[in-house]
Design an enzyme around this catalytic site. Structure first.
Site, PDB file in Angstrom:
ATOM      1  N   THR A   1       0.812  -1.220   0.000  1.00 52.07           N
ATOM      2  CA  THR A   1       0.000   0.000   0.000  1.00 52.07           C
ATOM      3  C   THR A   1       0.845   1.268   0.000  1.00 52.07           C
ATOM      4  OG1 THR A   1      -1.615  -1.253   1.268  1.00 52.07           O
ATOM      5  CG2 THR A   1      -1.940   1.105   1.155  1.00 52.07           C
ATOM      6  N   CYS A   2       1.931   1.262   0.739  1.00 53.32           N
ATOM      7  CA  CYS A   2       2.754   2.473   0.834  1.00 53.32           C
ATOM      8  C   CYS A   2       3.337   2.869  -0.521  1.00 53.32           C
ATOM      9  CB  CYS A   2       3.885   2.264   1.826  1.00 53.32           C
ATOM     10  SG  CYS A   2       3.326   2.062   3.524  1.00 53.32           S
TER      11      CYS A   2
END
Length: 638
Positions: free
Chosen positions: A603-604
């Site tokens: 996600t990052c």
């Protein structure tokens, strides 16, 4: 008396007189000229009679029919709310109408044991999706509710209960009947009062998540139409060059320098009726200083868009990025929350509250005119606007470390051997907390000088929790005041916070073409069959699935799984990084079958490890399972 509870002791004759007075008042107000308009006095009278009815013994309770059947509907809905489930009376009526030839015991078992509130909410979500997708006024029918087994993955609670088509049919008819009753009784309940002031209003709000969108829409459309005002010819002069210069100077506007500030200043004495206009109308005409433009729609839309952008920037003091954005941890890093006001002067606080009220009016204007704002506000903004409670989960969704100290204290209470050991571990902590702009605020008066100890730990836990849950209450109250001057707030409180977000911002639309244009590819295909690129079979299958197999709700879920946010930026310039579709190493080993693996999201970094699935149906099932069941970030940030 200590609890300020009023207890009534009424004779049977007095109860009958009170009920008769209610029925006579109903007839009078029903024919007063405005459809569905009942006075707060009458609504309080209904609530009193409901309370009296349920204070009586069951054998003494009357059954109301014919011209007074509306009150029986009220009683039935009230009983559903009080018991926290759909009552046997309601269910038996449905069984007699649609399932008389089926086994009654099985019918009641399904409705009372199989379906939980979570199952009901998922079924209502399905009903609403179908209704919205059809884009017609015809409510969803039971024949529309056809789910293939592989599609059940989107509804984990229904899937966990192994609910079949026949059970969905039964429950749909029961929920449909409840919604019909609700539609009848809503005008009889005063939903404008805050929580705790009306048991009927609180009860209706407690079941709004199982109300069909079609039910809400009928009530809402009628209320908007009845409160619509004639459009006024108002001109607003805006100096956009002045606003641009002010923004370039990186100052904060408390006066009338920004587009938002100028519009607010020009309309500060305007009646709220100015905003109560119909669909696709403009509340005012824009006169742009230095431009020889005529506002036939373009300058007005540009102004609304400029205001939206300013509200989510540092040029206005109203909203700031959430703490997860500041610390770059967790999900929802793209959302905004109200600015803290604890360290401001009285003048600045009052000025900001007036500005928040104007934001509420702009929200109401968007709802009425369908001229939406692309706000990225957290649920802590939306929930209080519909009298919904903010939870600890809501707070941690925007501030992953908000309750870290609480967790550590809870652990210490279970493991520390003595108060002295606890004091040594936590004595450096004071009764303060950090807010979203980085400042520290005191949880209690003088809190910066009070250290956490074993003896005051309970007080600290309560103070921190109370502060976090109510951090934005004052700002939300101001926005709600503004909103209530523009839209019929009594009906608005039927909506969930997600409903309100859709009304103000429009329903989420994920632009697949835009996402595809901002995508790059990395890694090699299984068995070294070349690098992954836009022409790889599983990549082409992915984009075909996104475009043809998924609806916007599912695309939004996938985006949240991949990136931790549910909406795309409006254009390429809004992307802070590109989306990357990568190889899925775990499924590429010799003897491994990619169809057995779930995708992995980083996600990052906005990355997706996508297995080389053999067909679209398998890809769809695996991706939807991951989106539904794997939405939290692990310690490795995947």
């Amino acid at each position: 008396s200590a609890k300020k509870v009023v207890r009534l002791s009424l004779s049977r004759r007095k109860r009958e007189l009170l009920t008769d007075f209610m029925f006579r008042t109903y007839k009078t107000q029903r024919h007063s000229g405005i459809s569905g308009c009942f006075s707060p006095f009458f609504q309080a009278l209904v609530e009193l009679n409901v309370s009296i009815h349920y204070m009586q013994k069951v054998s003494e309770r009357k059954l109301y029919k014919d011209n007074n059947s509306w009150f029986q509907d009220v009683l039935q809905v009230a009983e559903c709310m009080n018991e926290g489930r759909l009552t046997d009376e309601l269910q038996l009526g449905v069984w007699g109408r649609i399932a008389r030839t089926d086994d009654l015991t099985d019918f009641l078992r399904i409705n009372n044991s199989v379906f939980t509130r979570e199952c009901d909410e998922e079924l209502v979500d399905l009903v609403n999706r179908i209704y919205i997708k059809k884009n017609s006024r015809r409510p969803t029918q039971v024949t529309d509710l056809k789910l293939r087994p592989q599609e059940m993955v989107q509804f984990p609670n229904l899937q966990a209960q192994n609910i079949r088509q026949k059970e969905i049919k039964y429950r749909f008819h029961v929920l449909e009947t409840l919604n019909q009753r609700i539609h009848t009784v809503i005008p009889l309940i005063n939903l404008s009062v805050p929580p705790g002031k009306s048991s009927l209003a609180d009860g209706i709000r407690s079941i709004r998540s199982i109300m069909f969108w079609s039910t809400k829409e009928r009530l809402w459309t009628n209320a908007l139409r009845q409160t619509e005002c004639t459009k006024q010819e108002v001109k607003v002069t805006i100096d956009k060059m002045r606003a641009l210069k002010f923004r370039q100077e990186k100052r904060v506007d408390f006066h009338a320098e920004t587009v938002f500030g100028q519009v607010m200043s020009e309309l500060k004495h305007a009646s709220p009726r100015l905003f109560r206009i119909g669909q696709n109308q403009r509340a005012f005409q824009v006169v742009e200083v230095g431009f020889n433009s005529q506002d036939i729609g373009g300058p007005y839309r540009d102004t609304i868009e400029a205001i939206t952008k300013e509200l989510e920037s540092s040029v206005l003091p109203l909203f700031v990025p959430c703490m997860n954005n500041v610390i770059q941890l967790g999900r929802n890093r793209d959302v905004f929350v109200p600015s803290p006001m604890a360290n401001l002067s009285s003048w600045h606080k009052n000025r900001m509250l007036a500005m928040y009220e104007f934001v509420g009016k702009l929200m109401g204007l968007a709802i009425r005119t369908l001229n939406y704002h692309s706000f990225h506000f957290s649920e802590v903004v939306w929930k209080p606007l519909v009298y919904d409670k903010t939870t600890m989960a809501d707070i941690t969704s925007i501030d992953s470390l908000a309750f870290k100290t609480l967790d550590e204290i809870s652990m210490a209470q279970r493991t520390q051997s003595s108060p002295e050991a606890f004091n040594n571990s936590f004595g450096h902590i004071c009764f303060t907390t950090k807010v979203s702009d980085g400042h520290e605020v005191e949880l209690i008066p003088g809190g910066s000088k009070i250290h956490l100890t074993w003896n005051n730990r309970t007080q600290y836990l309560q103070a921190l929790t109370e502060y976090k849950l109510n951090e934005y209450r004052v700002q939300s109250d101001a926005m709600r005041r503004g909103l209530a001057t523009v839209v019929p707030y009594q009906i608005l409180s039927l909506f969930t916070w997600k409903d309100l977000q859709d009304l103000v911002c429009g329903r989420i639309t994920v632009d697949v073409g835009l996402l595809k244009s901002m995508t790059r590819y990395a890694g090699w295909r299984q068995f070294n069959r070349g690098p992954i690129n836009a022409f790889s079979p599983h990549v082409q299958m992915f984009w075909k699935m996104m475009k043809e197999r998924m609806d916007n709700v599912q695309r939004s879920k996938l985006l949240f799984f991949i990136w931790g946010r549910s909406r795309l930026p409006v254009n390429k310039q809004g992307f802070e990084r590109t989306f990357t579709i990568m190889a899925h190493p775990a499924s590429q080993a010799l003897g491994k079958n990619p169809d057995d693996y779930l995708p992995v999201a980083h996600t990052c970094f906005f990355q997706l490890e996508l297995p080389e699935y053999s067909n679209m149906e398998t890809m769809y099932q695996k991706i939807m399972f991951a989106c539904t069941h794997c939405s939290s970030i692990d310690g490795d940030q995947t």
